[in-house]
Enzyme design. Structure first.
Site, PDB file in Angstrom:
ATOM      1  N   TYR A  29     -49.251  55.457 -39.172  1.00 24.46           N
ATOM      2  CA  TYR A  29     -49.998  54.698 -40.194  1.00 24.46           C
ATOM      3  C   TYR A  29     -51.507  54.969 -40.163  1.00 24.46           C
ATOM      4  CZ  TYR A  29     -45.931  51.673 -41.285  1.00 24.46           C
ATOM      5  OH  TYR A  29     -44.722  51.170 -41.663  1.00 24.46           O
TER       6      TYR A  29
ATOM      7  N   HIS B 170     -38.047  38.848 -40.979  1.00 25.60           N
ATOM      8  CA  HIS B 170     -37.162  38.336 -42.026  1.00 25.60           C
ATOM      9  C   HIS B 170     -36.884  36.831 -41.878  1.00 25.60           C
ATOM     10  CE1 HIS B 170     -36.847  42.473 -42.891  1.00 25.60           C
ATOM     11  NE2 HIS B 170     -35.761  42.768 -42.219  1.00 25.60           N
TER      12      HIS B 170
ATOM     13  N   LYS C 218     -23.473  38.262 -42.824  1.00 25.47           N
ATOM     14  CA  LYS C 218     -23.854  37.091 -43.599  1.00 25.47           C
ATOM     15  C   LYS C 218     -25.301  36.697 -43.284  1.00 25.47           C
ATOM     16  CE  LYS C 218     -20.703  33.575 -44.116  1.00 25.47           C
ATOM     17  NZ  LYS C 218     -20.012  32.347 -43.722  1.00 25.47           N
TER      18      LYS C 218
ATOM     19  N   ARG D 109     -28.896  26.816 -43.374  1.00 29.09           N
ATOM     20  CA  ARG D 109     -28.120  25.570 -43.347  1.00 29.09           C
ATOM     21  C   ARG D 109     -29.046  24.411 -43.032  1.00 29.09           C
ATOM     22  NH1 ARG D 109     -22.527  25.408 -42.791  1.00 29.09           N
ATOM     23  NH2 ARG D 109     -21.819  27.479 -43.372  1.00 29.09           N
TER      24      ARG D 109
ATOM     25  N   ARG E 203     -26.651  30.564 -49.268  1.00 23.75           N
ATOM     26  CA  ARG E 203     -26.174  31.849 -48.747  1.00 23.75           C
ATOM     27  C   ARG E 203     -26.940  32.971 -49.434  1.00 23.75           C
ATOM     28  NH1 ARG E 203     -20.512  31.446 -49.052  1.00 23.75           N
ATOM     29  NH2 ARG E 203     -20.454  32.541 -51.016  1.00 23.75           N
TER      30      ARG E 203
ATOM     31  N   TYR F 238     -24.441  25.642 -51.842  1.00 25.75           N
ATOM     32  CA  TYR F 238     -23.493  24.549 -51.952  1.00 25.75           C
ATOM     33  C   TYR F 238     -23.932  23.382 -51.089  1.00 25.75           C
ATOM     34  CZ  TYR F 238     -21.380  27.006 -47.946  1.00 25.75           C
ATOM     35  OH  TYR F 238     -21.158  27.661 -46.759  1.00 25.75           O
TER      36      TYR F 238
ATOM     37  N   ASP G 265     -20.771  23.173 -55.715  1.00 29.38           N
ATOM     38  CA  ASP G 265     -20.866  24.595 -55.416  1.00 29.38           C
ATOM     39  C   ASP G 265     -21.494  25.373 -56.578  1.00 29.38           C
ATOM     40  OD1 ASP G 265     -20.425  27.180 -54.710  1.00 29.38           O
ATOM     41  OD2 ASP G 265     -18.285  26.984 -54.376  1.00 29.38           O
TER      42      ASP G 265
END
Ligand code: BG6
Length: 507
Positions: free
Chosen positions: A131, A273, A365, A369, A393, A401, A421
């Site tokens: 960089y 992340h 996944k 939550r 999700r 949901y 949902d």
């Protein structure tokens, strides 16, 4: 007539990231009309000596083509590839970057670019070690001020620009750089890198990309929280028991062992992340949607995180990880981590934010939550397992949901847990969800830094993890082993339980 021109330079054009993410994202933008052939040229730059056509062929394999692709798509692919040219050169020689500048300038002349309205985007699909030198080369050889030289010759006045500023910014011109993670390895190296780049470019020219910020449901978080009366009064320590932010992958390091072993799961996923997602879940309402207002609030969250406690961290490494020939046999690098972050402020005091990430697990996944507290004075004798939970999700199959308790349909007065949902695949059938990179590259062209990481944000993120990372690097905190294809180490589930998370029914 004079028009604008846009030159997009992909540095590291023959690498994995460029082929798999950057070029396909550019192609999608092209297909949707955001990159117009009248203005745009795309230049690949790398060390490998290959021809334009060789680069185009390499990229072609990652674009929709052949079987299954429509004629339209195939035609678009060919037209798109024609916009791409290749320049080879090293990352630390002026010679290569001067040839690059020549190509860009030729394109700008061809498009009759007005003085001061040339736009130059440099995308770093490169290892961070290069960089600093690449920034220096761009600054010395490829800034959009070169256009002025072409138009006016070597007029000293015309060449003068304040350090790092965008000449012709008032006429729409700019030079911007997009840098990928890993941005440093710890607080000190990240700050050093920031200083080196900061000496050459101003913050508004630097786009630190974190592709999770480009995901549809991550971008939805602020809307969800601040445009819904439902959530406003509930989103705090009085109602929320714990928050989990989870990333799982069902494959290991697969050919990236050499890279991964130097970084590990905390630097690869959690420090960037998952922490970015945490910021959006936990931050206060920004004054407005201006990038600076949003990022001001995110920084405050990060600065309020208190030091991690050893007993609230579980590290794991999957069996067989060190069989990769590029990974040392005695590596202690975690491929899995679960940890509890605690935010010391009025809204979140006492609420554990559990971050969990792992490779080679039983599923792929990413989800958030939010688990609510039990209902006080419950008259239905609900089980603890019927806590309200709000799940977002992120992938796969974007969905939100809400788990809630309802009366079991029928004659008896008993309760069950059910869901409200919103699955995107059903509700927004046929509406394409853009790829994260596509959206973020468009932002860099438009000059919107909202979804990019600011320097102080990055610093605060490294501050949280650096002490732990140093101890892991010194071998003072060990990874426990887990079976590939499993849920990860049992110790992680025990930590979750201690933090107060209750496994709920269903879904
Ligand atoms: C990258 C990591 O940033 O994100 C990879 O370096 C990881 O290790 C990837 O696989 C996951 O991204 P996504 O969008 O597939 O969840």
């Amino acid at each position: 007539t004079e028009t604008g021109s846009l030159s997009i330079v992909v540095l590291g054009a023959s690498g994995d990231l460029a082929k798999k993410k950057t070029f396909p994202a550019l192609f999608n933008l092209y297909r949707q009309g955001f990159l117009h052939p009248d203005e745009v040229c795309i230049l690949g730059y790398a060390r490998t000596k290959i021809s334009n056509d060789e680069l185009r062929n390499r990229i072609r394999g990652y674009l929709p083509h052949g079987k299954g692709a429509s004629n339209d798509q195939a035609e678009d692919v060919s037209k798109f590839l024609q916009l791409i040219k290749y320049v080879s050169g090293s990352y630390d020689s002026e010679e290569g970057f001067r040839s690059l500048d020549k190509e860009i300038s030729a394109h700008e002349l061809l498009k009759h670019t007005a003085v001061g309205s040339s736009r130059r985007l440099f995308y770093f699909a490169l290892p961070p070690s290069v960089y600093p030198s690449v920034c220096k080369m761009i600054k010395n050889c490829c800034m959009n001020e070169c256009m002025i030289r072409l138009h006016r010759g070597l007029d000293a006045l015309a060449l003068w620009t304040p350090r790092g500023s965008d000449i012709g910014a008032d006429r729409g011109g700019w030079t911007r750089i997009v840098v990928e993670k890993p941005f440093g390895k710890d607080l000190e190296s990240a700050e050093q890198l920031s200083t080196q780049i900061g000496e050459l470019f101003d913050e508004p020219q630097i786009y630190r990309i974190d592709h999770y910020l480009g995901k549809e449901l991550v971008q939805n978080l602020l809307v969800l929280r601040f445009a819904n009366r439902f959530f406003l009064p509930l989103w705090n320590r009085d109602n929320i028991d714990n928050v989990q932010i989870v990333f799982r992958e069902d494959f290991g390091t697969e050919g990236r062992g050499g890279y991964f072993d130097q970084y590990g799961i905390i630097r690869d996923i959690i420090q960037n992340h998952l922490l970015q997602v945490l910021c959006l879940v936990a931050m206060e309402k920004p004054v407005s949607l201006k990038p600076e207002h949003i990022r001001d609030e995110k920084v405050k969250v990060l600065q309020s995180v208190i030091p991690l406690k050893d007993e609230e961290v579980v590290l794991g490494q999957y069996d067989g990880y060190t069989e990769d020939p590029t990974v040392p046999d005695n590596s202690n690098t975690p491929t899995f981590a679960t940890m509890v972050l605690r935010i010391h402020n009025e809204r979140w005091e006492g609420v554990p934010f559990i971050l969990k990430a792992g490779k080679a697990l039983n599923s792929r996944k990413a989800e958030i939550r939010v688990q609510f507290k039990d209902v006080p004075g419950d008259i239905f004798r609900c089980q603890k397992q019927s806590r309200n939970e709000f799940v977002i999700r992120l992938q796969p199959s974007e969905a939100m949901y809400m788990k809630l308790t309802v009366k079991q349909p029928g004659l008896e007065m008993s309760t069950i847990q059910s869901e409200l949902d919103l699955s995107y695949g059903q509700r927004y059938q046929g509406v394409p969800i853009p790829e994260a990179y596509e959206r973020l590259i468009l932002d860099t062209i438009r000059g919107d830094q909202q979804h990019f990481v600011r320097r102080d944000e990055l610093k605060a993120a490294w501050e949280i993890f650096t002490p732990l990372l140093h101890r892991i690097d010194r071998g003072e905190v060990k990874s426990v082993s887990y079976k590939p294809g499993s849920r990860g180490p049992v110790e992680a589930d025990q930590l979750l339980e201690r933090a107060g998370y209750v496994q709920t029914h269903g879904y």
